[in-house]
Enzyme design. Structure first.
Site: not given
Ligand code: CTP
Ligand code: CA
Length: 232
Positions: A33-35, A61
């Protein structure tokens, strides 16, 4: 009394906001995922809601609590976000792409939890669709090519202006909201943001450090002004 109140600036408008990070599954217990806390996108959804828009929030998310009074569509991967966005474009006046979309996803997903067997492990990744670019291309292909108004984001660590203008052009957006995520008070998980807004002719406005809600309000004001200009 109600009849004397002027209509809200976005009443009757349909606004689509994407927020949060996409989740690219490796196996049932692991993902890439990414921040992204989702906060910037949520602030935009709330600001648009309070301006009278009918808001759909497509979220991956996230860490923040989802806003009320907007339609929430939960997605996981970039491809599912792509489908959710493209399905709604024909019925959208303004789209804001605040989501942190993973650029790549695992080439395949294991159905069972993967076991550690070797000393090194290579994961093959394949490119995800660029949702913002697809929105721009979709609009160009429409008979009048006018809707929706498109706002993208660019989270950068260096050469912010250059990268922002390059993305604006490549993705055919109307505005790009750029921030330097290495600056204190900007970017991931923070309550504030420090952004610059760019249009096709360059810098439109450089905003000081502000709450994400205040950034959202100013961004919508800028968008409304540009839309007003376009319709003159
Ligand atoms: N974006 C998207 N789909 C992708 C990647 C990015 O819609 N697959 C959108 C983001 O939501 C954001 C904008 O494009 O609004 C810019 O994202 P960014 O990651 O900064 O740009 P990239 O084009 O992916 O370039 P790079 O990561 O190489 O800097
Ligand atoms: Ca990217």
């Amino acid at each position: 009394v109600a009849m004397l109140v002027s209509p809200k600036p976005l009443s009757g408008k349909k606004v689509l906001v994407t927020a949060g990070g996409t989740v690219e599954r490796i196996d049932p217990v692991r993902y890439i995922t990414n921040d992204s806390s989702g906060k910037m996108g949520f602030a935009i959804a709330e600001a648009a809601r309070d301006r009278g828009a009918e808001v759909t929030l497509i979220c991956g998310r996230m860490e923040a609590e989802v806003p009320h009074g907007v339609k929430i569509v939960k997605v996981d991967s970039a491809t599912s976000m792509y489908d959710a966005v493209m399905d709604r474009l024909a019925n959208t006046d303004l789209v804001v792409k605040a989501a942190a979309v993973a650029d790549y996803r695992p080439a395949s997903q294991a159905t069972h939890k993967m076991k550690k067997t070797s000393e090194t492990f290579t994961l093959q990744l394949v490119r995800n669709p660029d949702i913002l670019q697809a929105i721009g291309e979709w609009r160009v292909a429409q008979p009048d090519g006018a809707k929706p108004f498109i706002i993208g984001f660019a989270a950068e660590t260096n050469d912010v202006e250059k990268h922002a203008l390059d993305k604006l052009q490549r993705k055919k957006c109307d505005l790009i909201v750029a921030n330097n995520v290495t600056e204190a008070g900007a970017g991931f998980g923070t309550e504030t943001n420090i952004v610059s807004v760019y249009g096709p002719k360059g810098l439109v406005e450089q905003l000081p450090q502000m709450s994400k809600r205040a950034v959202a309000e100013r961004l919508l004001e800028i968008a409304q002004a540009v839309i007003g200009e376009q319709n003159r």
